[in-house]
Motif scaffolding. Structure first.
Motif, PDB file in Angstrom:
ATOM      1  N   GLU A 195     -21.544 -10.558  -6.593  1.00 15.81           N
ATOM      2  CA  GLU A 195     -22.245  -9.509  -7.332  1.00 15.81           C
ATOM      3  C   GLU A 195     -21.533  -9.116  -8.625  1.00 15.81           C
ATOM      4  O   GLU A 195     -22.115  -8.434  -9.474  1.00 15.81           O
ATOM      5  N   ALA A 196     -20.261  -9.523  -8.772  1.00  9.37           N
ATOM      6  CA  ALA A 196     -19.445  -9.080  -9.910  1.00  9.37           C
ATOM      7  C   ALA A 196     -19.620  -9.999 -11.119  1.00  9.37           C
ATOM      8  O   ALA A 196     -19.828 -11.207 -10.970  1.00  9.37           O
ATOM      9  N   PRO A 197     -19.549  -9.447 -12.337  1.00  5.09           N
ATOM     10  CA  PRO A 197     -19.559 -10.301 -13.530  1.00  5.09           C
ATOM     11  C   PRO A 197     -18.309 -11.181 -13.546  1.00  5.09           C
ATOM     12  O   PRO A 197     -17.312 -10.867 -12.882  1.00  5.09           O
ATOM     13  N   ALA A 198     -18.360 -12.253 -14.303  1.00  7.95           N
ATOM     14  CA  ALA A 198     -17.282 -13.247 -14.273  1.00  7.95           C
ATOM     15  C   ALA A 198     -15.909 -12.652 -14.551  1.00  7.95           C
ATOM     16  O   ALA A 198     -14.921 -12.994 -13.891  1.00  7.95           O
ATOM     17  N   TYR A 199     -15.831 -11.711 -15.500  1.00  9.58           N
ATOM     18  CA  TYR A 199     -14.526 -11.186 -15.882  1.00  9.58           C
ATOM     19  C   TYR A 199     -13.946 -10.187 -14.873  1.00  9.58           C
ATOM     20  O   TYR A 199     -12.790  -9.801 -14.960  1.00  9.58           O
ATOM     21  N   LYS A 200     -14.770  -9.789 -13.876  1.00 10.03           N
ATOM     22  CA  LYS A 200     -14.295  -8.868 -12.839  1.00 10.03           C
ATOM     23  C   LYS A 200     -14.086  -9.548 -11.488  1.00 10.03           C
ATOM     24  O   LYS A 200     -13.771  -8.891 -10.503  1.00 10.03           O
ATOM     25  N   LYS A 201     -14.239 -10.853 -11.445  1.00 14.09           N
ATOM     26  CA  LYS A 201     -14.083 -11.564 -10.181  1.00 14.09           C
ATOM     27  C   LYS A 201     -12.619 -11.610  -9.750  1.00 14.09           C
ATOM     28  O   LYS A 201     -11.719 -11.776 -10.573  1.00 14.09           O
ATOM     29  N   VAL A 202     -12.394 -11.471  -8.454  1.00  7.56           N
ATOM     30  CA  VAL A 202     -11.047 -11.562  -7.882  1.00  7.56           C
ATOM     31  C   VAL A 202     -10.765 -13.026  -7.583  1.00  7.56           C
ATOM     32  O   VAL A 202     -11.476 -13.666  -6.804  1.00  7.56           O
ATOM     33  N   VAL A 203      -9.699 -13.552  -8.195  1.00 12.86           N
ATOM     34  CA  VAL A 203      -9.379 -14.976  -8.078  1.00 12.86           C
ATOM     35  C   VAL A 203      -8.326 -15.230  -7.000  1.00 12.86           C
ATOM     36  O   VAL A 203      -8.337 -16.264  -6.338  1.00 12.86           O
ATOM     37  N   LYS A 204      -7.423 -14.277  -6.820  1.00 12.85           N
ATOM     38  CA  LYS A 204      -6.321 -14.479  -5.875  1.00 12.85           C
ATOM     39  C   LYS A 204      -6.331 -13.408  -4.788  1.00 12.85           C
ATOM     40  O   LYS A 204      -6.694 -12.259  -5.037  1.00 12.85           O
ATOM     41  N   LEU A 205      -5.894 -13.799  -3.596  1.00 12.50           N
ATOM     42  CA  LEU A 205      -5.757 -12.871  -2.476  1.00 12.50           C
ATOM     43  C   LEU A 205      -4.354 -12.978  -1.907  1.00 12.50           C
ATOM     44  O   LEU A 205      -3.869 -14.075  -1.613  1.00 12.50           O
ATOM     45  N   ASN A 206      -3.721 -11.835  -1.748  1.00 14.39           N
ATOM     46  CA  ASN A 206      -2.407 -11.772  -1.119  1.00 14.39           C
ATOM     47  C   ASN A 206      -2.489 -10.770   0.034  1.00 14.39           C
ATOM     48  O   ASN A 206      -2.876  -9.625  -0.170  1.00 14.39           O
ATOM     49  N   VAL A 207      -2.157 -11.216   1.238  1.00 14.06           N
ATOM     50  CA  VAL A 207      -2.236 -10.357   2.417  1.00 14.06           C
ATOM     51  C   VAL A 207      -0.852  -9.816   2.750  1.00 14.06           C
ATOM     52  O   VAL A 207       0.098 -10.584   2.930  1.00 14.06           O
ATOM     53  N   ARG A 208      -0.738  -8.507   2.829  1.00 15.82           N
ATOM     54  CA  ARG A 208       0.540  -7.848   3.123  1.00 15.82           C
ATOM     55  C   ARG A 208       0.726  -7.660   4.629  1.00 15.82           C
ATOM     56  O   ARG A 208      -0.240  -7.490   5.374  1.00 15.82           O
ATOM     57  N   GLU A 209       2.009  -7.648   5.027  1.00 16.85           N
ATOM     58  CA  GLU A 209       2.336  -7.376   6.424  1.00 16.85           C
ATOM     59  C   GLU A 209       2.745  -5.923   6.621  1.00 16.85           C
ATOM     60  O   GLU A 209       2.743  -5.414   7.735  1.00 16.85           O
ATOM     61  N   LYS A 210       3.110  -5.237   5.522  1.00 19.18           N
ATOM     62  CA  LYS A 210       3.531  -3.842   5.594  1.00 19.18           C
ATOM     63  C   LYS A 210       2.681  -2.997   4.641  1.00 19.18           C
ATOM     64  O   LYS A 210       2.132  -3.506   3.675  1.00 19.18           O
ATOM     65  N   GLU A 211       2.626  -1.696   4.926  1.00 23.71           N
ATOM     66  CA  GLU A 211       1.920  -0.778   4.035  1.00 23.71           C
ATOM     67  C   GLU A 211       2.573  -0.778   2.656  1.00 23.71           C
ATOM     68  O   GLU A 211       3.752  -1.095   2.500  1.00 23.71           O
ATOM     69  N   PHE A 212       1.794  -0.390   1.652  1.00 22.46           N
ATOM     70  CA  PHE A 212       2.339  -0.230   0.311  1.00 22.46           C
ATOM     71  C   PHE A 212       3.255   0.990   0.270  1.00 22.46           C
ATOM     72  O   PHE A 212       3.070   1.957   1.028  1.00 22.46           O
ATOM     73  N   GLU A 213       4.219   0.942  -0.619  1.00 24.67           N
ATOM     74  CA  GLU A 213       5.067   2.119  -0.844  1.00 24.67           C
ATOM     75  C   GLU A 213       4.219   3.190  -1.515  1.00 24.67           C
ATOM     76  O   GLU A 213       3.401   2.899  -2.390  1.00 24.67           O
ATOM     77  N   LYS A 214       4.392   4.441  -1.094  1.00 32.33           N
ATOM     78  CA  LYS A 214       3.553   5.544  -1.576  1.00 32.33           C
ATOM     79  C   LYS A 214       4.359   6.566  -2.367  1.00 32.33           C
ATOM     80  O   LYS A 214       5.579   6.679  -2.229  1.00 32.33           O
ATOM     81  N   THR A 215       3.640   7.320  -3.187  1.00 33.42           N
ATOM     82  CA  THR A 215       4.231   8.460  -3.887  1.00 33.42           C
ATOM     83  C   THR A 215       4.227   9.658  -2.933  1.00 33.42           C
ATOM     84  O   THR A 215       3.702   9.583  -1.817  1.00 33.42           O
ATOM     85  N   ALA A 216       4.792  10.770  -3.387  1.00 30.66           N
ATOM     86  CA  ALA A 216       4.803  11.984  -2.570  1.00 30.66           C
ATOM     87  C   ALA A 216       3.385  12.466  -2.281  1.00 30.66           C
ATOM     88  O   ALA A 216       3.132  13.110  -1.260  1.00 30.66           O
ATOM     89  N   ALA A 217       2.439  12.136  -3.173  1.00 31.82           N
ATOM     90  CA  ALA A 217       1.036  12.524  -2.986  1.00 31.82           C
ATOM     91  C   ALA A 217       0.264  11.496  -2.156  1.00 31.82           C
ATOM     92  O   ALA A 217      -0.959  11.548  -2.083  1.00 31.82           O
ATOM     93  N   ARG A 218       0.987  10.542  -1.551  1.00 30.01           N
ATOM     94  CA  ARG A 218       0.410   9.504  -0.697  1.00 30.01           C
ATOM     95  C   ARG A 218      -0.506   8.549  -1.453  1.00 30.01           C
ATOM     96  O   ARG A 218      -1.459   8.003  -0.914  1.00 30.01           O
ATOM     97  N   LYS A 219      -0.181   8.320  -2.726  1.00 30.22           N
ATOM     98  CA  LYS A 219      -0.890   7.322  -3.512  1.00 30.22           C
ATOM     99  C   LYS A 219      -0.020   6.071  -3.596  1.00 30.22           C
ATOM    100  O   LYS A 219       1.209   6.160  -3.646  1.00 30.22           O
ATOM    101  N   ILE A 220      -0.667   4.915  -3.644  1.00 35.80           N
ATOM    102  CA  ILE A 220       0.073   3.664  -3.730  1.00 35.80           C
ATOM    103  C   ILE A 220       0.805   3.574  -5.067  1.00 35.80           C
ATOM    104  O   ILE A 220       0.233   3.843  -6.119  1.00 35.80           O
ATOM    105  N   LYS A 221       2.073   3.199  -4.997  1.00 33.37           N
ATOM    106  CA  LYS A 221       2.844   2.999  -6.222  1.00 33.37           C
ATOM    107  C   LYS A 221       2.447   1.665  -6.840  1.00 33.37           C
ATOM    108  O   LYS A 221       2.572   0.609  -6.224  1.00 33.37           O
ATOM    109  N   ARG A 222       1.955   1.718  -8.074  1.00 33.45           N
ATOM    110  CA  ARG A 222       1.501   0.499  -8.740  1.00 33.45           C
ATOM    111  C   ARG A 222       2.632  -0.247  -9.418  1.00 33.45           C
ATOM    112  O   ARG A 222       2.564  -1.459  -9.596  1.00 33.45           O
ATOM    113  N   TYR A 223       3.661   0.482  -9.833  1.00 33.81           N
ATOM    114  CA  TYR A 223       4.709  -0.168 -10.618  1.00 33.81           C
ATOM    115  C   TYR A 223       6.063   0.098  -9.993  1.00 33.81           C
ATOM    116  O   TYR A 223       6.266   1.091  -9.322  1.00 33.81           O
TER     117      TYR A 223
END
Length: 283
Positions: free
Chosen positions: A255-283
């Motif tokens: 359903e997505a336009p070409a420039y928004k398509k997801v090309v790669k998938l990486n499956v994690r074994e652990k939760e993402f590291e979170k900020t104090a506000a429980r948001k995923i740390k992007r960087y």
């Protein structure tokens, strides 16, 4: 602000002491209203989905008690499907939008004045405009500047008092605010297209198998890194989790336009590291 407002109305304020004891404390306090971040709403929504075959009134009493009628939410994206789900149990979810620099409310949905998918209508003292997809706000609640931080103040406030929120979105003709992502998180493709990772994350996270997801640029392509809900996979006898996640991505890509398509998938074994506000740390 929320505590002071509650006290001014004569409310009894109950403060949750730990994220691990939210459910226990709800039963203990029996609140009429709860302030809750989307992550917690999603956690309860999954429990409600698992109990969908039981009478709603019984489930509500067991999970939330007899009195809860409203949940106020903000701070992150909230799947509109959860709002519909909670309505089945006689609970209204009202989502709002704000930031510390605006003391803090910019917009809010009200029970008698709300729109699906929005973070509410602008407060009477707030004006907003969109500049290059970024929402700017102005009003009596906007700060005068950061204390002893002149450079940061100049980067955030215009000379005529507009606050650059850093949030992408739009305001409709009725004054309701809709958010699409964060300006600093934008992915710029090789073709110069702007892609909001939050938009893709929100669509992928609608699937129960996706517990947490982070979308980013990787070697010139869009990558989705997913932490799966292993309990859900076990309950539904999903043995090849990566293949099932790839099916979810394939369905999105159709359903997505070409420039928004997801090309790669990486499956994690652990939760993402979170900020104090429980948001995923992007960087």
């Amino acid at each position: 602000m929320d505590i002071l407002k509650g006290i001014s109305l004569g409310s009894i304020i109950c403060i949750n002491d730990s994220i691990m004891r939210v459910a226990k404390n709800i039963k203990l306090f029996g609140p009429d209203m709860i302030l809750m971040v989307p992550m917690m709403i999603e956690s309860f929504a999954k429990k409600l989905e698992d109990a969908a075959q039981l009478p709603p009134e019984i489930v509500k009493k067991e999970v939330f008690g007899d009195r809860l009628h409203t949940i106020c939410s903000g701070g992150a994206y909230l799947n509109p499907a959860w709002i519909t789900l909670f309505e089945r149990y006689g609970i209204t979810i009202l989502q709002g939008y704000g930031m510390t620099e605006c003391a803090p409310v910019i917009s809010t949905n009200l029970e008698w004045n709300k729109k699906e998918g929005s973070v509410g209508k602008l407060m009477p003292n707030c004006a907003a405009k969109v500049v290059e997809e970024e929402i700017w706000v102005k009003g009596s609640s906007v700060m005068q500047g950061y204390y002893h931080m002149q450079k940061e103040t100049e980067e955030t406030l215009t000379k005529d008092g507009w606050l650059r929120t850093g949030d992408l979105g739009y305001v409709d003709e009725d004054g309701f605010v809709f958010l699409t992502g964060r300006k600093k998180n934008l992915i710029i493709t090789k073709n110069g297209e702007n892609v909001s990772p939050e938009e893709i994350e929100n669509k992928l996270s609608k699937h129960r198998l996706v517990q947490e997801v982070l979308v980013r640029e990787s070697e010139g392509a869009i990558e989705a890194e997913i932490f799966p809900d292993t309990d859900y996979a076990e309950k539904h006898q999903i043995s090849d989790i990566k293949a099932s996640l790839q099916e979810i991505i394939d369905a999105y890509n159709k359903e997505a336009p070409a420039y928004k398509k997801v090309v790669k998938l990486n499956v994690r074994e652990k939760e993402f590291e979170k900020t104090a506000a429980r948001k995923i740390k992007r960087y």
